[in-house]
Design a protein around this motif. Structure first.
Motif, mmCIF file in Angstrom:
data_model
loop_
_atom_site.group_PDB
_atom_site.id
_atom_site.type_symbol
_atom_site.label_atom_id
_atom_site.label_comp_id
_atom_site.label_asym_id
_atom_site.label_seq_id
_atom_site.Cartn_x
_atom_site.Cartn_y
_atom_site.Cartn_z
ATOM 1 N N ASP A 13 0.646 -0.782 -0.156
ATOM 2 C CA ASP A 13 0.106 -0.019 0.317
ATOM 3 C C ASP A 13 0.931 1.300 0.145
ATOM 4 O O ASP A 13 2.066 1.624 1.060
ATOM 5 C CB ASP A 13 -0.897 -0.170 1.139
ATOM 6 N N LEU A 14 0.425 1.987 -0.874
ATOM 7 C CA LEU A 14 1.758 2.928 -1.210
ATOM 8 C C LEU A 14 1.329 4.573 -0.540
ATOM 9 O O LEU A 14 2.150 5.390 -1.071
ATOM 10 C CB LEU A 14 2.937 2.693 -2.514
ATOM 11 N N HIS A 15 -0.056 4.550 -0.039
ATOM 12 C CA HIS A 15 -1.042 5.829 -0.023
ATOM 13 C C HIS A 15 -1.215 5.499 1.480
ATOM 14 O O HIS A 15 -2.858 4.788 0.932
ATOM 15 C CB HIS A 15 -1.719 5.707 -0.992
ATOM 16 N N LEU A 16 -1.153 6.161 2.598
ATOM 17 C CA LEU A 16 -1.656 6.252 3.899
ATOM 18 C C LEU A 16 -0.797 7.444 4.300
ATOM 19 O O LEU A 16 -0.042 7.452 4.171
ATOM 20 C CB LEU A 16 -0.671 5.000 4.564
ATOM 21 N N HIS A 17 -2.001 7.259 5.754
ATOM 22 C CA HIS A 17 -2.355 8.568 6.369
ATOM 23 C C HIS A 17 -1.713 8.605 7.726
ATOM 24 O O HIS A 17 -2.947 7.244 8.160
ATOM 25 C CB HIS A 17 -3.467 9.938 5.846
ATOM 26 N N SER A 18 -1.427 9.473 8.529
ATOM 27 C CA SER A 18 -0.864 9.246 9.590
ATOM 28 C C SER A 18 -1.330 10.508 10.775
ATOM 29 O O SER A 18 -2.410 11.631 9.973
ATOM 30 C CB SER A 18 0.408 8.989 10.438
ATOM 31 N N THR A 19 -1.679 10.506 11.901
ATOM 32 C CA THR A 19 -1.799 11.706 12.875
ATOM 33 C C THR A 19 -0.937 12.949 12.546
ATOM 34 O O THR A 19 -0.629 13.690 12.972
ATOM 35 C CB THR A 19 -2.047 11.792 14.223
ATOM 36 N N ALA A 20 0.372 12.132 11.687
ATOM 37 C CA ALA A 20 1.054 14.082 11.056
ATOM 38 C C ALA A 20 0.455 14.602 10.601
ATOM 39 O O ALA A 20 0.314 15.395 10.486
ATOM 40 C CB ALA A 20 2.590 12.902 10.806
ATOM 41 N N SER A 21 -0.513 14.117 9.590
ATOM 42 C CA SER A 21 -1.258 15.321 8.748
ATOM 43 C C SER A 21 -2.615 15.078 9.225
ATOM 44 O O SER A 21 -3.566 14.671 10.309
ATOM 45 C CB SER A 21 -1.644 14.956 7.505
ATOM 46 N N ASP A 22 -3.628 13.924 8.707
ATOM 47 C CA ASP A 22 -5.025 14.162 8.887
ATOM 48 C C ASP A 22 -6.059 12.841 9.495
ATOM 49 O O ASP A 22 -6.585 12.417 8.922
ATOM 50 C CB ASP A 22 -5.801 14.948 7.460
ATOM 51 N N LEU A 44 4.318 5.248 4.102
ATOM 52 C CA LEU A 44 3.594 6.241 4.650
ATOM 53 C C LEU A 44 3.619 8.065 3.742
ATOM 54 O O LEU A 44 4.776 8.622 3.108
ATOM 55 C CB LEU A 44 3.758 6.929 5.768
ATOM 56 N N THR A 45 2.632 8.505 3.968
ATOM 57 C CA THR A 45 2.523 9.481 2.443
ATOM 58 C C THR A 45 1.668 10.628 3.226
ATOM 59 O O THR A 45 0.677 11.284 2.466
ATOM 60 C CB THR A 45 1.551 9.225 1.373
ATOM 61 N N ASP A 46 2.032 11.118 3.666
ATOM 62 C CA ASP A 46 1.648 12.252 4.709
ATOM 63 C C ASP A 46 1.270 13.620 4.200
ATOM 64 O O ASP A 46 2.300 13.936 3.101
ATOM 65 C CB ASP A 46 1.507 12.776 6.434
ATOM 66 N N HIS A 47 0.226 14.499 4.139
ATOM 67 C CA HIS A 47 0.563 15.626 3.373
ATOM 68 C C HIS A 47 1.172 16.983 4.006
ATOM 69 O O HIS A 47 0.861 17.097 5.154
ATOM 70 C CB HIS A 47 -1.139 16.344 4.187
ATOM 71 N N ASP A 48 1.510 17.617 2.980
ATOM 72 C CA ASP A 48 2.654 18.234 3.252
ATOM 73 C C ASP A 48 3.906 18.497 4.744
ATOM 74 O O ASP A 48 4.456 19.239 5.457
ATOM 75 C CB ASP A 48 1.570 19.734 3.732
ATOM 76 N N THR A 49 3.742 16.659 5.448
ATOM 77 C CA THR A 49 5.398 16.729 6.175
ATOM 78 C C THR A 49 5.831 15.442 5.855
ATOM 79 O O THR A 49 5.286 14.935 5.431
ATOM 80 C CB THR A 49 4.321 16.817 7.545
ATOM 81 N N GLY A 52 5.815 11.973 10.596
ATOM 82 C CA GLY A 52 5.887 10.821 10.687
ATOM 83 C C GLY A 52 6.426 9.625 10.482
ATOM 84 O O GLY A 52 6.846 8.920 10.621
ATOM 85 N N LEU A 53 7.562 10.441 9.015
ATOM 86 C CA LEU A 53 8.459 9.148 8.801
ATOM 87 C C LEU A 53 9.161 8.236 9.328
ATOM 88 O O LEU A 53 9.192 7.328 9.711
ATOM 89 C CB LEU A 53 9.169 9.816 7.568
ATOM 90 N N ALA A 54 10.485 9.055 10.280
ATOM 91 C CA ALA A 54 11.157 8.440 11.398
ATOM 92 C C ALA A 54 10.443 7.475 12.480
ATOM 93 O O ALA A 54 10.450 5.866 13.100
ATOM 94 C CB ALA A 54 11.752 9.361 12.398
ATOM 95 N N GLU A 55 8.944 7.848 12.822
ATOM 96 C CA GLU A 55 8.366 6.573 13.824
ATOM 97 C C GLU A 55 7.966 5.594 12.905
ATOM 98 O O GLU A 55 8.558 4.794 13.593
ATOM 99 C CB GLU A 55 7.266 7.337 14.390
#
Ligand code: MN
Ligand code: MN
Ligand code: MN
Length: 297
Positions: A13-22, A44-49, A52-55
């Motif tokens: 899955d190449l398109h996921l969002h976490s609490t680092a964005s929405d 992990l593909t958060d919007h504009d940030t 979240g990547l290191a975690e």
């Protein structure tokens, strides 16, 4: 018998969002969920940030889950909504972090303007409280919509966007976003590869016009296109696959997962999409990255 499955039955899955964005789950929790769903590799593909990547990377490594650091950025586009995904980005690259800082400043200005316009129509929101509630992630219209719901000004997100935040809403403020060329250049400078997200959100009157848009993006460094996305009809997916082949773009795909919903239980991994491991292998070949070779054991 090996515990590993052949690549033909492995899913990514190449398109996921976490609490680092929405998204609703922390990067670490999201990786746990991905592993529990049997996914082999995720981005992990958060919007504009890149926050979240290191975690996510650390948790993915602990789980034996292959991880691709990614991002999703919105480009200014006169023809609908243009989102661009970046994969294998170096989160510390200054060309990228500089762009993110400028985008964050633009988003803050826009949020403040939206809050001011809502005040003009008698709805008082506390921007500081909204920012605090959002934590460290970037704050955008979904957070303002949530505040409107909590205030009881609207019944739900749909109404918040229809009446206030959407293009025809009373408090609509367009986001001054960067150009696609600027975004693709920053992703590329960060060692990444750019993929056009969910092309169905672009507005085009003909296949020829879409092809022209894609060709312009390819000319400025676009290398891939998201052909698998839950918003695509089967017909659109076929068209995007065809255009990918024609323009020499690598096909990508993902669920665009934000939170568990009624549809999330179906399909493989998150949401309704199924993206095979071979997609990652082909993308990695284009990106000059190595991925786990699993057919050799
Ligand atoms: Mn989102
Ligand atoms: Mn998007
Ligand atoms: Mn997305």
């Amino acid at each position: 018998m090996s515990g590993r499955r052949a690549n033909s039955s492995r899913w990514i899955d190449l398109h996921l969002h976490s609490t680092a964005s929405d998204g609703a789950y922390t990067p670490a929790r999201l990786m746990e969920m991905a592993a529990a769903r049997g996914l082999s590799a995720v981005a992990l593909t958060d919007h504009d940030t890149v926050a979240g990547l290191a975690e996510a990377a650390a948790q993915a490594a602990a789980l034996g889950l292959e991880f691709i650091p990614g991002i999703e950025l919105e480009a200014s586009c006169g023809r609908g909504l243009m989102h661009i995904l970046g994969y294998w980005i170096d989160p510390d690259c200054q060309a990228l972090t500089g762009l993110l800082d400028r985008m964050l400043a633009g988003r803050h200005t826009r949020n403040a303007e939206i809050i001011a316009r809502l005040a003009d129509v008698g709805i008082d929101l506390d921007y500081r409280a909204i920012r605090d509630a959002a934590g460290s992630g970037s704050v955008g219209r979904p957070h303002i919509a949530g505040a409107l719901v909590r205030l009881g000004a609207v019944a739900g997100f749909r109404e918040a966007f229809d009446r206030f935040l959407g293009p025809s809403g009373a408090a609509h403020v367009p986001l001054a976003s960067s150009s696609a060329a600027e975004i693709i250049a920053a992703i590329t400078a960060a060692g990444g590869i750019a993929s056009l997200a969910h092309p169905a959100t672009l507005r085009y009157d003909s296949h020829l016009e879409l092809r022209t848009i894609l060709r312009r993006l390819t000319d400025v460094g676009l290398r891939a296109i998201e052909v698998i996305h839950p918003s695509h009809t089967a017909k659109e997916s076929r068209l995007f696959v065809e255009l990918a082949e024609r323009l020499g773009l690598a096909p990508t795909g993902g669920s665009d997962f934000h939170k568990l919903g009624v549809r999330a239980a179906k399909g493989v991994g998150f949401g309704r999409v199924r993206v095979g491991y071979s997609v990652l292998e082909a993308l990695a070949a284009v990106a000059g990255q190595s991925v786990k070779s699993l057919d050799t054991d």
